[in-house]
Design a protein around this motif. Structure first.
Motif, short mmCIF file in Angstrom:
data_model
loop_
_atom_site.label_atom_id
_atom_site.label_comp_id
_atom_site.label_asym_id
_atom_site.label_seq_id
_atom_site.Cartn_x
_atom_site.Cartn_y
_atom_site.Cartn_z
N UNK A 25 30.68 -7.96 6.24
CA UNK A 25 30.03 -7.94 4.80
C UNK A 25 28.69 -8.40 4.66
N UNK A 26 28.31 -9.35 5.22
CA UNK A 26 27.02 -9.70 5.07
C UNK A 26 25.83 -8.71 5.76
N UNK A 27 26.10 -8.14 6.77
CA UNK A 27 25.60 -7.25 7.39
C UNK A 27 25.25 -5.96 6.35
N UNK A 28 26.22 -5.75 5.65
CA UNK A 28 26.34 -4.44 4.60
C UNK A 28 25.26 -4.99 3.39
N UNK A 29 25.65 -6.12 3.02
CA UNK A 29 24.70 -6.57 1.94
C UNK A 29 23.22 -6.33 2.21
N UNK A 30 22.83 -6.91 3.44
CA UNK A 30 21.43 -6.79 3.92
C UNK A 30 21.13 -5.42 3.98
N UNK A 31 21.71 -4.63 4.64
CA UNK A 31 21.64 -3.47 4.88
C UNK A 31 21.29 -2.51 3.29
N UNK A 32 22.08 -2.83 2.28
CA UNK A 32 22.04 -2.40 1.09
C UNK A 32 20.71 -2.90 0.53
N UNK A 33 20.29 -4.21 0.38
CA UNK A 33 18.93 -4.70 -0.03
C UNK A 33 17.94 -3.97 0.60
N UNK A 34 17.85 -3.85 1.81
CA UNK A 34 16.88 -3.26 2.46
C UNK A 34 16.50 -1.87 2.21
N UNK A 35 17.51 -1.19 1.81
CA UNK A 35 17.58 0.21 1.48
C UNK A 35 16.82 0.69 0.05
N UNK A 36 16.61 -0.66 -0.57
CA UNK A 36 15.99 -0.48 -1.94
C UNK A 36 14.55 0.07 -1.76
N UNK A 37 13.95 0.88 -2.66
CA UNK A 37 12.80 1.24 -2.61
C UNK A 37 11.68 0.51 -3.57
N UNK A 38 12.23 -0.42 -4.31
CA UNK A 38 11.64 -1.12 -5.14
C UNK A 38 10.82 -2.50 -4.81
N UNK A 39 11.09 -2.76 -3.38
CA UNK A 39 10.46 -4.05 -3.02
C UNK A 39 9.35 -4.01 -2.07
N UNK A 40 8.32 -4.60 -2.52
CA UNK A 40 7.00 -4.60 -1.80
C UNK A 40 6.63 -5.68 -0.84
N UNK A 41 7.08 -6.60 -0.98
CA UNK A 41 6.80 -7.90 -0.11
C UNK A 41 7.88 -8.33 0.70
N UNK A 42 7.58 -8.80 2.11
CA UNK A 42 8.65 -9.37 2.87
C UNK A 42 9.41 -10.67 2.35
N UNK A 43 8.33 -11.38 1.45
CA UNK A 43 9.02 -12.52 0.63
C UNK A 43 10.03 -12.16 -0.19
N UNK A 44 10.08 -11.21 -0.91
CA UNK A 44 10.57 -10.76 -1.90
C UNK A 44 12.14 -10.34 -1.10
N UNK A 45 11.93 -9.65 -0.40
CA UNK A 45 13.09 -9.05 0.69
C UNK A 45 13.86 -10.28 1.18
N UNK A 78 0.78 -1.21 0.22
CA UNK A 78 0.10 -0.16 -0.11
C UNK A 78 0.87 1.16 0.12
N UNK A 79 0.27 2.54 -0.67
CA UNK A 79 1.19 3.39 -0.97
C UNK A 79 1.51 4.17 0.71
N UNK A 80 0.46 4.10 1.35
CA UNK A 80 0.66 4.66 2.92
C UNK A 80 2.07 3.93 3.44
N UNK A 81 2.08 2.82 3.41
CA UNK A 81 3.32 1.96 3.87
C UNK A 81 4.58 2.25 3.35
N UNK A 82 4.43 2.51 1.96
CA UNK A 82 5.76 2.91 1.50
C UNK A 82 6.29 4.39 1.52
N UNK A 83 5.46 5.30 1.94
CA UNK A 83 5.72 6.63 2.38
C UNK A 83 6.13 6.69 3.71
N UNK A 84 5.42 6.03 4.58
CA UNK A 84 5.59 5.92 6.11
C UNK A 84 7.29 5.05 6.10
N UNK A 85 7.01 3.85 5.71
CA UNK A 85 8.16 2.81 5.97
C UNK A 85 7.54 1.79 6.57
#
Length: 121
Positions: A57-77, A18-25
């Motif tokens: 480096x694994x933590x950094x990889x996770x942080x980089x992926x989480x920072x993406x704004x094109x992921x909607x589902x936690x399954x995808x994340x 939902x748009x609200x989720x993506x705006x607020x995070x």
């Protein structure tokens, strides 16, 4: 067997359908298990970082992926995190388990969180 666990990594992500989720995070909590079936314990006893899996480096990889704004589902994340970690450490790892927990859900009701877990095995 060697199991390395990275527990309760906390992030604020622009995730959601939902748009609200993506705006607020959303606040997400991520756990990772790195599993090595065949371990040379003599090497581990040498107390050298190169004889194990460096989880910095694994933590950094996770942080980089989480920072993406094109992921909607936690399954995808969770899947993208699992794939990236495995690809970066495929010579050492036999399995990677990733769980992602999403809090503050936009659901009209009482619910603590939603969580998914993915694994290669």
């Amino acid at each position: 067997m060697l199991k390395i666990k990275l527990n309760q990594m906390q992030f604020h992500a622009r995730i959601g359908v939902y748009d609200e989720e993506r705006v607020v995070g959303q606040d997400v909590s991520i756990n990772i298990e790195l599993i090595v079936d065949q371990v040379d314990f003599n090497k581990l006893a040498e107390d050298k970082l190169e004889n194990t899996i460096n989880y910095g480096p694994i933590y950094q990889t996770v942080a980089k992926i989480v920072a993406r704004d094109d992921i909607k589902l936690i399954e995808t994340l969770a899947t993208l995190i699992m794939q990236a970690i495995y690809e970066q450490n495929s010579q050492q790892l036999d399995n990677v388990i990733v769980s992602v927990k999403k809090q503050n859900l936009p659901i009209n009701g009482i619910l603590d969180s939603a969580e998914v877990e993915v694994s290669y095995k």
